[in-house]
Design a protein around this motif. Structure first.
Motif, PDB file in Angstrom:
ATOM      1  N   ASP A 213       0.814  -1.204   0.000  1.00 29.43           N
ATOM      2  CA  ASP A 213       0.000   0.000   0.000  1.00 29.43           C
ATOM      3  C   ASP A 213       0.854   1.264   0.000  1.00 29.43           C
ATOM      4  O   ASP A 213       0.383   2.345   0.353  1.00 29.43           O
ATOM      5  N   GLN A 214       2.119   1.137  -0.401  1.00 28.55           N
ATOM      6  CA  GLN A 214       2.999   2.295  -0.523  1.00 28.55           C
ATOM      7  C   GLN A 214       3.713   2.263  -1.863  1.00 28.55           C
ATOM      8  O   GLN A 214       4.164   1.198  -2.305  1.00 28.55           O
ATOM      9  N   VAL A 215       3.812   3.418  -2.513  1.00 34.34           N
ATOM     10  CA  VAL A 215       4.596   3.583  -3.731  1.00 34.34           C
ATOM     11  C   VAL A 215       5.833   4.399  -3.379  1.00 34.34           C
ATOM     12  O   VAL A 215       5.741   5.401  -2.658  1.00 34.34           O
ATOM     13  N   VAL A 216       6.983   3.962  -3.872  1.00 36.27           N
ATOM     14  CA  VAL A 216       8.249   4.658  -3.599  1.00 36.27           C
ATOM     15  C   VAL A 216       8.802   5.192  -4.918  1.00 36.27           C
ATOM     16  O   VAL A 216       8.987   4.425  -5.874  1.00 36.27           O
ATOM     17  N   ILE A 217       9.070   6.492  -4.958  1.00 37.21           N
ATOM     18  CA  ILE A 217       9.588   7.138  -6.167  1.00 37.21           C
ATOM     19  C   ILE A 217      10.949   7.754  -5.862  1.00 37.21           C
ATOM     20  O   ILE A 217      11.112   8.469  -4.869  1.00 37.21           O
ATOM     21  N   SER A 218      11.930   7.480  -6.726  1.00 36.68           N
ATOM     22  CA  SER A 218      13.226   8.165  -6.685  1.00 36.68           C
ATOM     23  C   SER A 218      13.310   9.034  -7.927  1.00 36.68           C
ATOM     24  O   SER A 218      13.015   8.564  -9.033  1.00 36.68           O
ATOM     25  N   ALA A 219      13.712  10.281  -7.753  1.00 34.38           N
ATOM     26  CA  ALA A 219      13.674  11.236  -8.861  1.00 34.38           C
ATOM     27  C   ALA A 219      14.932  12.093  -8.873  1.00 34.38           C
ATOM     28  O   ALA A 219      15.487  12.435  -7.825  1.00 34.38           O
ATOM     29  N   ALA A 220      15.372  12.440 -10.093  1.00 30.59           N
ATOM     30  CA  ALA A 220      16.537  13.312 -10.271  1.00 30.59           C
ATOM     31  C   ALA A 220      16.302  14.191 -11.491  1.00 30.59           C
ATOM     32  O   ALA A 220      15.454  13.898 -12.343  1.00 30.59           O
ATOM     33  N   TRP A 221      17.047  15.274 -11.570  1.00 27.63           N
ATOM     34  CA  TRP A 221      16.977  16.113 -12.764  1.00 27.63           C
ATOM     35  C   TRP A 221      17.692  15.418 -13.918  1.00 27.63           C
ATOM     36  O   TRP A 221      18.622  14.644 -13.709  1.00 27.63           O
ATOM     37  N   GLY A 222      17.243  15.693 -15.135  1.00 26.53           N
ATOM     38  CA  GLY A 222      17.911  15.186 -16.327  1.00 26.53           C
ATOM     39  C   GLY A 222      17.431  13.815 -16.740  1.00 26.53           C
ATOM     40  O   GLY A 222      16.262  13.450 -16.554  1.00 26.53           O
ATOM     41  N   LEU A 223      18.345  13.023 -17.325  1.00 29.83           N
ATOM     42  CA  LEU A 223      18.010  11.704 -17.834  1.00 29.83           C
ATOM     43  C   LEU A 223      18.016  10.675 -16.700  1.00 29.83           C
ATOM     44  O   LEU A 223      18.682  10.856 -15.677  1.00 29.83           O
ATOM     45  N   GLY A 224      17.310   9.581 -16.924  1.00 30.31           N
ATOM     46  CA  GLY A 224      17.098   8.628 -15.847  1.00 30.31           C
ATOM     47  C   GLY A 224      18.165   7.580 -15.680  1.00 30.31           C
ATOM     48  O   GLY A 224      18.189   6.893 -14.661  1.00 30.31           O
ATOM     49  N   GLU A 225      19.055   7.413 -16.638  1.00 31.54           N
ATOM     50  CA  GLU A 225      20.031   6.326 -16.536  1.00 31.54           C
ATOM     51  C   GLU A 225      20.920   6.472 -15.308  1.00 31.54           C
ATOM     52  O   GLU A 225      21.333   5.502 -14.692  1.00 31.54           O
ATOM     53  N   SER A 226      21.205   7.715 -14.930  1.00 34.00           N
ATOM     54  CA  SER A 226      22.066   7.944 -13.770  1.00 34.00           C
ATOM     55  C   SER A 226      21.382   7.505 -12.478  1.00 34.00           C
ATOM     56  O   SER A 226      22.042   7.131 -11.511  1.00 34.00           O
ATOM     57  N   VAL A 227      20.039   7.545 -12.461  1.00 38.18           N
ATOM     58  CA  VAL A 227      19.312   7.083 -11.276  1.00 38.18           C
ATOM     59  C   VAL A 227      19.426   5.570 -11.162  1.00 38.18           C
ATOM     60  O   VAL A 227      19.684   5.015 -10.085  1.00 38.18           O
ATOM     61  N   VAL A 228      19.235   4.890 -12.289  1.00 38.51           N
ATOM     62  CA  VAL A 228      19.300   3.429 -12.291  1.00 38.51           C
ATOM     63  C   VAL A 228      20.697   2.955 -11.890  1.00 38.51           C
ATOM     64  O   VAL A 228      20.856   1.996 -11.141  1.00 38.51           O
ATOM     65  N   SER A 229      21.721   3.627 -12.372  1.00 37.13           N
ATOM     66  CA  SER A 229      23.092   3.206 -12.095  1.00 37.13           C
ATOM     67  C   SER A 229      23.574   3.657 -10.722  1.00 37.13           C
ATOM     68  O   SER A 229      24.626   3.223 -10.260  1.00 37.13           O
ATOM     69  N   GLY A 230      22.822   4.555 -10.070  1.00 36.94           N
ATOM     70  CA  GLY A 230      23.240   5.052  -8.757  1.00 36.94           C
ATOM     71  C   GLY A 230      24.285   6.139  -8.836  1.00 36.94           C
ATOM     72  O   GLY A 230      24.957   6.431  -7.843  1.00 36.94           O
ATOM     73  N   ALA A 231      24.424   6.775  -9.986  1.00 37.85           N
ATOM     74  CA  ALA A 231      25.485   7.770 -10.161  1.00 37.85           C
ATOM     75  C   ALA A 231      25.127   9.126  -9.561  1.00 37.85           C
ATOM     76  O   ALA A 231      26.012   9.953  -9.363  1.00 37.85           O
ATOM     77  N   VAL A 232      23.843   9.382  -9.294  1.00 35.61           N
ATOM     78  CA  VAL A 232      23.442  10.675  -8.746  1.00 35.61           C
ATOM     79  C   VAL A 232      22.610  10.453  -7.493  1.00 35.61           C
ATOM     80  O   VAL A 232      22.025   9.394  -7.285  1.00 35.61           O
ATOM     81  N   THR A 233      22.564  11.486  -6.643  1.00 34.66           N
ATOM     82  CA  THR A 233      21.732  11.461  -5.449  1.00 34.66           C
ATOM     83  C   THR A 233      20.312  11.849  -5.842  1.00 34.66           C
ATOM     84  O   THR A 233      20.104  12.797  -6.608  1.00 34.66           O
ATOM     85  N   THR A 234      19.338  11.134  -5.300  1.00 28.92           N
ATOM     86  CA  THR A 234      17.950  11.328  -5.720  1.00 28.92           C
ATOM     87  C   THR A 234      17.082  11.869  -4.591  1.00 28.92           C
ATOM     88  O   THR A 234      17.377  11.692  -3.412  1.00 28.92           O
ATOM     89  N   ASP A 235      15.997  12.522  -4.991  1.00 29.86           N
ATOM     90  CA  ASP A 235      14.885  12.757  -4.074  1.00 29.86           C
ATOM     91  C   ASP A 235      14.133  11.439  -3.917  1.00 29.86           C
ATOM     92  O   ASP A 235      13.975  10.684  -4.886  1.00 29.86           O
ATOM     93  N   ASP A 236      13.639  11.162  -2.715  1.00 29.53           N
ATOM     94  CA  ASP A 236      12.878   9.947  -2.476  1.00 29.53           C
ATOM     95  C   ASP A 236      11.549  10.309  -1.839  1.00 29.53           C
ATOM     96  O   ASP A 236      11.503  11.046  -0.847  1.00 29.53           O
TER      97      ASP A 236
END
Length: 890
Positions: A213-236
Motif C-alpha cells: 500500500d505504498q509507492v516509492v519514487i526516486s527522482a533526479a533532474w535530467g536523464l534517468g540512466e544515472s538514477v538506475v546506475s546510482g550515479a546521482v543522489t535522488t529525491d525519495d
C-alpha cells in the motif's frame, strides 16, 4: 519483416521473441500506457548473427566454467567473446531491416524534445530472454546505450548489446541461478529518446518493508540512466497511492545530473536554483503513483518502473516485476508505553522462551494462564494472601511479553522470599526435582494423552477451544514447576564449582565444567537418535543420495504425504519414514519458541532434516563417541582429584559433585518436555481454523493464530466454527484484512529490541539489571560483552538465525547467533563453531549444550542479533565473555 517487431505487435507472452524488456514494453504500449515509440530486433536476429559467424561453439566453450565461479573468473572469457562479436559481420538482411525500422522511427511523430529528423536519438537496450521475469529480474546484467544517432551507430550498438549477453557479470549471475548458457538469447529494444527534464524509478510496492500500500519514487533532474546506475543522489518520496498522500519525503542536494552529449550522455552540474528544489511536487508524485498502480494492476504484480518527464508529461520507458519483495512490515516501534502504572515489567523466566512478539491468540490465552499458574504456586508455597488480584500478569508491550508485578505485590513477594526458599527446599507445592518427577511431569503427560485420544473432528468447537485452554494451562503450570528445578540445578553447580575453584583446583587441573559433562539428557538423546538414523540411511545409498540432495522442505512434505522421492525403493522409503516418524513421536514436541504460532518439529521437520543431511555428508562428530570421551575424562579426573584430597575436602568434594551431577541433566530433561502439548494444541487450533475457513471468517486455517480470543469465542458462540457453517453471500473472508494488518504489525515489532526492564530508569537497572538474562542494549563499538558460558575462543563467520525457518542457511563452522535457543535448537550445535545469544546465562540451555560440544559461547549480550549480520567475521571469546567484529583491513 522477419527480424523486427513494433511495440504494438508484442505482448507479455513474447519473451522468447522480444526478451523480457521488449515483451513488457509491448504489453504497456498495447494497453495504452505512455511508452515512447520503438521496435524490437528479435532474438532470431541474434541467433542468425551467431550462426552466420560460427560463434556458438566458441562462446559455449569460453562460457563454461567450473561450478562456483565468481564474476572476476569470467573476465577473460568475456573479453574474448566480445572480440568475437565485434569482429563478426552483420548479415545483410538483418542490417537492411534494422536500417528500415530506424528510418521509420525517425519519420514517425517526434517524441517531446527530440526534434525528429533522420538522425533521431534513440536508446538501444538489451532485452534478454532471462530478464525482467516474475521469478528473477536479472536486472542490469546487459548493456544499454543512450542518445545513439544514425543507422551505422545503431547497428554498432546492437552488436555491443549482443556481446553484453556474455559479460562477466551476466555469466556469473546466470551460473548462480542455474541457467543453462546454451538456452539464453538476446533481443534488442530500439526506442525514441525522451529528452527529459526529470526522470527516475518507481516501485509500486515498498521494497524496504514489503508494503503493497505504498509507492516509492526516486527522482533526479535530467536523464534517468544515472538514477538506475546510482550515479546521482535522488529525491525519495513515499506515497499512499489510494489517497495520493505523501507519507515521507527526502529532498537531496542534487549537485550533478545526466544530460545529452553530442554522442551518448554526460554529467553536468545542476543549476543552483534546482539543487535543493524537489524534482516532483506532491501533485506530480501522486499523478505518477496513480500511473504506476495502474501498470501494476495491469500486470497483476508489483512493478519496478523507469519513468521520464518531458514538458510536464510522464513517459514509461521500462517496467519489470519486483522480485524478492519482503513480506509487508510496519515500522519498528520506538516507544514502550506501559499498560499499568505503579509496577515493574521484566523480560525473564518464561518470557525468555518468547523472544519474538506474540501472536494475538497466544497473547490473549497465555496472559491468564501464566497468572493462574503463578498465583497457584505461590499460594501453596507462601500463602494465599501474598499475590492478590491484579498483582501479577503477562501483558504485551509492542507485542512483546513482559512479566508485570504491581509495586505492592512485588514488595509482598520479596518479603516472603525466605519462606519461598524454604518451601522449595522442602519440595512444597510439588516443587523441586522430586515434585517434577513424581507430580508435574506425569500429570502433564497424562492430560496430553487423554486429549490426544479424543476424536477431534467430532468435538464441538467450544469443547475444542476449552481443551486448548486446558492444555495451555497445563503447559504453563508445568513450566512454572520446571522453574523450581532450575534454581536447584543452578545452585548445585554454583556451589560445586565455587568449592572446586577455591579449595581444590590447582594449576593444570581441568575447569569445573569437566566434571558435569558426558551425561545423557533429552536433547543429547535426540541428537543421538538423529545421528543413528543417518547411519542407518547411509547403508542404503540411493535413499541416502535422494535425502542428501533433495530440499528439506520437499522431503518434509513427502514424510507427511507418504509420497516417496523419485528413484528410491518403496520398501526402503517406508522403513526410513517409519524410523523418522518414531524420532518425531519421541522428540518432535521440542519448541523453538513457546508461542504456538510457530510449528514444532512434529509439524514441520524441515529443520531436523537439514541436520540429518549434515550427518549424511559425514560432517558431524559421532555424539556417542563425544559423550563417551566426556564421560571417561570426567571419571578419570574425578578419581584423580579425589585421590589427592584429605578426607574432609574429599567428602565435601564428593557430596557437592554428586548433587550437581544428579541435578544438571534433570534440568535439560524438564525443559525439553515443556512443549509436550504443543503438537496437539496446534492440531486443535488448525481444526478450528479449517472450520472458520469453511464459514468464511478467515482465508487460511493458520490465520486462526492471528485472531483475538474474543473474536474466536464469538465465532464459536454464533455457530460459525461448526463444520458446514457459512456466511450467506460472503464474497471474501470477513477477518482477512485484520489478519494481514496484524501480521504486518508483528513483522515491524519483530525488528525492535525489547528492553529487558520497564520503566527504563537508572534505579531499575541498578536494582534488577544484574538479574536479567541479557546485558544492556547501549553497548557501542566493535566489541560487546555478555556472559562467558562455555570457554574457548574462535574466529569465524556469523550466521544470524531468527528461527527454524532460517536453519537451512546454517553452514558448518559458522558462529550461531540467535536471540535465544531452546532444546529444539540443539542439532545446530553440531555444526556451530561457537554460539552467541541476546538472552541467556551461564546455566541456560545454550551454555550447557555448548559445553557438551566443546565450543565457546557468549550469552545474554542483549545486542547480538541487532549488531551482527550473517557473513561478518566475528571473534567469540568464551573466557572473557566478549564478541568482537573483525574488520577487514583497508
Amino acid at each position: 519483416m522477419a527480424y523486427i517487431r513494433d511495440f504494438g505487435q508484442l505482448g507479455r507472452g513474447d519473451v522468447g521473441l522480444a526478451g523480457g524488456k521488449g515483451a513488457n514494453l509491448g504489453e504497456l504500449a498495447r494497453a495504452g500506457f505512455p511508452v515512447p515509440p520503438g521496435f524490437v530486433l528479435t532474438t532470431a536476429a541474434y541467433a542468425d548473427f551467431v550462426e552466420s559467424n560460427g560463434l556458438a561453439p566458441r562462446i559455449l566453450e569460453l562460457a563454461t566454467l567450473p561450478p562456483g565461479a565468481h564474476g572476476t573468473d569470467y573476465d577473460g572469457a568475456a573479453r574474448r567473446i566480445r572480440a568475437l562479436f565485434t569482429g563478426g559481420v552483420m548479415p545483410k538482411e538483418i542490417a537492411r531491416e534494422l536500417r528500415e525500422a530506424y528510418s521509420g522511427l525517425a519519420r514517425g511523430t517526434a517524441a517531446p524534445g527530440d526534434g525528429g529528423g533522420a538522425d533521431v536519438p534513440v536508446a538501444v537496450r538489451s532485452s534478454a530472454t532471462a530478464e525482467d521475469l516474475a521469478s528473477a529480474s536479472f536486472a542490469g546484467q546487459q548493456d544499454t546505450y543512450l542518445n545513439i544517432r544514425g543507422a551505422d551507430d545503431v547497428t554498432a550498438a546492437v552488436i555491443d548489446c549482443w556481446a553484453s549477453l556474455w559479460n562477466a557479470r551476466a555469466m556469473a549471475y546466470r551460473s548462480r541461478e542455474g541457467l543453462d548458457p546454451a538456452t539464453v538469447r538476446l533481443a534488442v529494444v530500439v526506442q525514441r529518446m525522451v529528452e527529459s527534464d526529470a526522470a527516475g524509478v518507481m516501485f509500486t510496492a515498498n521494497p524496504s518493508n514489503g508494503r503493497r500500500d505504498q509507492v516509492v519514487i526516486s527522482a533526479a533532474w535530467g536523464l534517468g540512466e544515472s538514477v538506475v546506475s546510482g550515479a546521482v543522489t535522488t529525491d525519495d518520496v513515499v506515497l499512499d497511492p489510494a489517497s495520493g498522500r505523501v507519507e515521507s519525503r527526502s529532498t537531496a542536494d542534487k549537485d550533478v545530473m545526466t544530460a545529452y552529449a553530442d554522442k551518448g550522455t554526460r554529467e553536468q552540474p545542476v543549476p543552483d536554483r534546482q539543487r535543493h528544489q524537489p524534482v516532483l511536487d506532491d501533485s506530480a508524485a501522486a499523478a505518477l503513483a496513480r500511473q504506476g498502480v495502474a501498470i501494476a494492476e495491469h500486470f497483476g504484480s508489483p512493478q519496478d518502473i523507469e519513468w521520464a518527464r518531458s514538458a510536464g508529461e510522464f513517459f514509461i520507458v521500462q517496467s519489470r516485476p519486483v522480485t524478492a519483495l519482503p513480506e509487508p512490515s510496519a515500522e519498528a516501534p520506538t516507544e514502550w508505553p506501559l499498560p499499568f502504572p505503579k509496577g515493574m515489567y521484566f523480560r525473564a523466566s518464561i518470557v525468555e522462551q518468547l523472544p519474538d512478539p506474540l501472536s494475538p491468540l497466544f497473547a490473549d490465552l497465555i496472559d491468564g494462564s501464566v497468572t493462574r499458574s503463578i498465583r497457584a504456586l505461590l499460594s501453596e508455597a507462601v500463602g494465599s494472601d501474598v499475590v492478590r488480584e491484579g498483582d501479577v500478569s503477562l501483558p504485551t508491550i509492542n507485542g512483546y511479553a513482559y512479566y508485570y508485578y504491581s509495586s505492592s505485590g512485588m514488595w509482598r513477594v520479596m518479603g516472603k522470599s525466605l519462606t519461598a526458599m524454604g518451601a522449595l527446599a522442602r519440595g512444597q507445592a510439588h516443587m523441586g526435582i522430586k515434585g517434577w518427577r513424581d507430580h508435574s511431569h506425569p500429570r502433564y503427560r497424562g492430560l496430553v494423552r487423554r486429549w490426544a485420544a479424543k476424536p477431534l473432528e467430532d468435538l464441538p468447537s467450544s469443547e475444542v477451544l476449552g481443551g486448548i485452554s486446558e492444555l495451555l494451562d497445563a503447559g504453563t503450570a508445568y513450566y512454572t514447576a520446571v522453574q523450581s528445578v532450575i534454581p536447584i540445578a543452578a545452585t548445585s553447580e554454583i556451589m560445586f564449582r565455587s568449592f572446586y575453584d577455591r579449595l581444590v583446583r590447582r594449576a593444570g587441573d581441568p575447569p569445573g565444567q569437566t566434571f558435569l559433562l558426558g551425561y545423557d539428557s533429552e536433547p543429547i538423546r535426540a541428537e543421538k537418535s538423529l545421528f543413528d538414523l543417518a547411519a542407518w540411511t547411509r547403508g542404503h545409498p540411493e535413499l541416502a543420495a535422494a535425502l542428501a540432495s533433495g530440499p528439506a522442505g520437499s522431503i518434509a512434505a513427502s514424510v507427511r504425504t507418504g509420497e516417496r522421492p523419485a528413484g528410491v525403493d518403496s520398501g526402503e522409503w517406508e522403513q526410513w519414514r517409519t524410523r523418522f516418524q518414531r524420532h518425531l513421536d519421541r522428540f518432535g514436541h521440542a519448541v523453538y519458541n513457546l508461542d504456538f504460532v510457530n510449528p514444532v518439529p512434529a509439524d514441520d521437520p524441515s529443520a531436523l532434516l537439514e541436520t540429518l543431511k549434515f550427518f549424511l555428508r559425514g560432517e558431524g562428530h559421532d555424539p556417542h563417541e563425544r559423550q563417551q570421551h566426556s564421560a571417561g575424562r570426567r571419571e578419570d579426573q574425578s578419581r584423580a582429584i579425589s585421590a589427592r584430597l584429605d578426607p574432609v575436602r574429599r567428602a565435601a568434594f564428593t557430596r557437592l559433585l554428586r548433587w550437581a551431577q544428579r541435578a544438571a541433566p534433570v534440568r535439560e530433561d524438564a525443559l525439553a518436555d515443556v512443549g509436550l502439548a504443543w503438537p496437539l494444541m496446534r492440531r486443535m487450533l488448525l481444526e478450528l481454523g479449517r472450520r472458520l475457513v469453511d464459514s468464511g471468517i478467515i482465508a487460511d486455517p493458520a490465520d486462526v493464530f492471528w485472531l483475538r480470543l474474543d473474536e474466536l469465542r464469538n465465532a464459536i458462540e454464533f455457530g460459525l466454527a461448526t463444520p458446514g457453517a457459512s456466511i450467506t453471500g460472503a464474497e471474501r473472508p470477513v477477518r482477512a484484512d485484520a489478519v494481514e494488518q496484524r501480521k504486518m504489525l508483528w513483522r515491524g515489532q519483530r525488528k525492535a529490541a525489547a528492553p529487558q526492564l520497564l520503566p527504563e530508569s537508572r534505579w531499575m537497572e541498578r536494582a534488577f539489571g544484574s538479574m536479567m538474562p541479557a546485558r544492556s542494549q547501549d553497548q557501542c563499538g566493535d566489541t560487546f560483552s555478555g556472559v562467558g558460558a562455555s570457554s574457548g575462543q574462535v574466529t569465524a563467520p556469523a550466521r544470524v538465525l531468527g528461527g527454524p525457518e532460517d536453519f537451512a542457511s546454517m553452514r558448518p563452522g559458522e558462529v550461531l547467533v540467535a536471540r535465544m535457543t531452546t532444546p529444539a535448537w540443539t542439532p545446530l550445535f553440531a555444526m556451530a563453531a561457537g554460539v552467541v545469544t541476546d538472552v541467556g546465562g551461564p546455566l541456560s540451555h545454550s551454555s550447557i549444550v555448548a559445553r557438551e560440544y566443546g565450543i565457546p559461547a557468549v550469552l545474554g549480550t542483549g545486542v547480538a542479533t541487532q549488531r551482527l549480520a550473517s557473513g561478518q567475521q566475528v571473534r567469540v571469546d568464551g573466557d572473557a565473555g566478549t564478541v568482537t567484529v573483525e574488520r577487514a583491513e583497508a
